[in-house]
Design an enzyme around this catalytic site. Structure first.
Site, PDB file in Angstrom:
ATOM      1  N   CYS A 159      78.021  43.146 -39.262  1.00 45.16           N
ATOM      2  CA  CYS A 159      78.583  42.850 -37.938  1.00 45.16           C
ATOM      3  C   CYS A 159      78.076  43.941 -37.007  1.00 45.16           C
ATOM      4  O   CYS A 159      78.068  45.117 -37.371  1.00 45.16           O
ATOM      5  CB  CYS A 159      80.107  42.854 -37.995  1.00 45.16           C
ATOM      6  N   ASP A 198      74.007  37.886 -28.130  1.00 47.31           N
ATOM      7  CA  ASP A 198      75.177  38.303 -28.907  1.00 47.31           C
ATOM      8  C   ASP A 198      76.436  37.697 -28.292  1.00 47.31           C
ATOM      9  O   ASP A 198      76.432  37.268 -27.140  1.00 47.31           O
ATOM     10  CB  ASP A 198      75.299  39.828 -28.927  1.00 47.31           C
ATOM     11  N   SER A 199      77.508  37.702 -29.059  1.00 47.65           N
ATOM     12  CA  SER A 199      78.789  37.189 -28.554  1.00 47.65           C
ATOM     13  C   SER A 199      79.364  38.095 -27.466  1.00 47.65           C
ATOM     14  O   SER A 199      80.204  37.674 -26.685  1.00 47.65           O
ATOM     15  CB  SER A 199      79.791  37.069 -29.696  1.00 47.65           C
ATOM     16  N   CYS A 221      73.943  38.607 -33.218  1.00 47.48           N
ATOM     17  CA  CYS A 221      75.286  38.371 -33.752  1.00 47.48           C
ATOM     18  C   CYS A 221      75.213  37.864 -35.189  1.00 47.48           C
ATOM     19  O   CYS A 221      74.585  36.839 -35.468  1.00 47.48           O
ATOM     20  CB  CYS A 221      75.977  37.340 -32.862  1.00 47.48           C
ATOM     21  N   HIS A 234      79.256  45.499 -34.623  1.00 51.25           N
ATOM     22  CA  HIS A 234      80.158  46.598 -34.268  1.00 51.25           C
ATOM     23  C   HIS A 234      80.293  47.642 -35.371  1.00 51.25           C
ATOM     24  O   HIS A 234      80.688  48.775 -35.105  1.00 51.25           O
ATOM     25  CB  HIS A 234      81.570  46.072 -33.991  1.00 51.25           C
ATOM     26  N   GLU A 275      85.990  48.499 -30.475  1.00 47.66           N
ATOM     27  CA  GLU A 275      86.080  48.261 -29.024  1.00 47.66           C
ATOM     28  C   GLU A 275      87.108  49.182 -28.373  1.00 47.66           C
ATOM     29  O   GLU A 275      86.979  49.535 -27.210  1.00 47.66           O
ATOM     30  CB  GLU A 275      86.417  46.802 -28.750  1.00 47.66           C
TER      31      GLU A 275
END
Lengths: 270, 270
Positions: free
Chosen positions: B184, B10-11, B73, B186, B152
């Site tokens: 995504c 993942d990023s 990702c 997140h 985040e």
């Protein structure tokens, strides 16, 4: 006299606010702007990684034969200015000292607030710089991580921006600060809502203007470093580490004119 | 039977939602997780740069002797899955196909919404994958860039998150979608407010669960690839490209347990 360009370095597009102020303050100078768009943002990364990126940028600008390097990025200025200066081999200016000096000049009751990225606030670079200039002030800091993505999304004057500003700034407001340092190149884009939330009697310090004034003073005090007075300066050049196209669009919006050809800098690997 | 670990890439930290689902679905398997925290986020960067980062990650995981690579990702899965597969030299699975299949299975009126980063939405990878599975559906997409920084920041259930969701999701709501792909890693953290805004009758597709189910099916259908049934798997290993400390804290919060030693991967330069 020195006709070489001045290097300006930022993690991405935010430093264009500094570039704009520099260009306005120093119409005889030519500039090389470098934005590390392939690795932006820096404000959430470790001092060690930010330092490495800063050194790579300094090396790139050195190869462009600049006579001076302006670190427009508050995060790099906070955690890695010495490392950048060691690599650049020419005079280097960051945004912390100019911002600190302006805050100290503006404060009336000696209560100064500082907002910035997590990395900038964690470094305590602003409180250190401010307290070194004047001991009898109090400095209150608060990281505002969402301000950068809000500014990049163009949400600078809506309800989300206002609520976010209210949440982040509540403790600074409660502390009764009379001066607030906008310690990140993106934050001046949110100056409207920040000013609204803090109230009209709180002075906002924009480090872009502060650093431009200081560089102008420095060059006017050192004729060997300033550009020749006669003749137009060479056009400024722009470099990025990711694709140039989106940068060109943002830069045009920031500067109010097309920036021409944008180069690709290989510092982030190819 | 193959006792080698499964690579998960993942990023940054977002892919830990996928890791968590994989670990739960495949208790006999061991994993190597790689988060490119020195260059996160990817969703705002060009397909070319994202592709280069993906290839570097595949090379790293190949050296870790993984038997399979899961691209957690969405951005990499959207724009660079073929490049990652060419470099990895082992079977590679992205999150687009599993998410698309689940959306098609869940939709009742054939109106599917997709949200993701700018890069994921611009790639049109989800609409392409969904329409290849079933022609008689309509797909509506919308980028939601602020969802990642909100998640985040931990602002997943406040007024700012709610207003942001209302703004981004208004057109999808107006289009009457009955299924929404959270495209995504997140976004599942914001599923509460997203569900509130969209209404209870809209099915949310979490690609983490979708990819975990598909990988489980694949391994159970291919005994040569699955881990030996007897004995506990080797502990999973974690690698990042920036400082390990902040990752350790987030990972512990995501997984509900300490993750032990976290390695530093040199793919972002050293």
């Amino acid at each position: 006299m020195d006709a070489r360009p001045i290097g300006v370095f930022d993690s991405g597009v935010g430093g264009l606010t500094v570039f704009r102020s520099l260009e306005a303050a120093l119409p005889g100078e030519s500039f090389v702007y470098l934005g590390d768009t392939a690795r932006v943002p820096y404000g959430t990364k470790s001092p060690e990684t930010v330092g490495r990126y800063g050194v790579e940028a300094a090396r790139f600008l050195r190869k462009q034969d600049v006579k001076m390097v302006i670190v427009a990025c508050n995060t790099v200025s906070s955690v890695a200015l010495d490392a950048v200066a060691a690599e650049a081999g020419v005079p280097v200016a960051g945004v912390i000292q100019p911002g600190a000096r302006r805050a100290v000049a503006l404060t009336r009751r000696g209560r100064i607030g500082v907002i910035g990225t997590r990395a900038t606030i964690a470094s305590e670079a602003y409180p250190r710089a401010i307290l070194a200039l004047r001991e009898d002030v109090e400095v209150f800091s608060s990281p505002c991580p969402l301000f950068v993505p809000l500014a990049e999304e163009g949400w600078t004057d809506n309800e989300v921006a206002r609520r976010t500003a209210e949440t982040y700034l509540a403790t600074l407001e409660a502390a009764g600060v009379d001066t607030l340092v906008l310690g990140c190149t993106h934050y001046p884009l949110l100056a409207g809502v920040i000013g609204e939330v803090m109230g009209g009697d709180v002075a906002l310090v924009d480090s872009a203007d502060a650093v431009a004034s200081e560089v102008r003073e420095r060059l006017s005090g050192d004729p060997r470093l300033a550009a020749p007075a006669a003749g137009a300066p060479a056009p400024s050049r722009f470099y990025v580490t990711d694709s140039p196209a989106p940068f060109a669009a943002v830069a045009e919006r920031f500067l109010g004119r097309p920036v021409g050809l944008i180069g690709r800098a290989g510092i982030a690997g190819e």
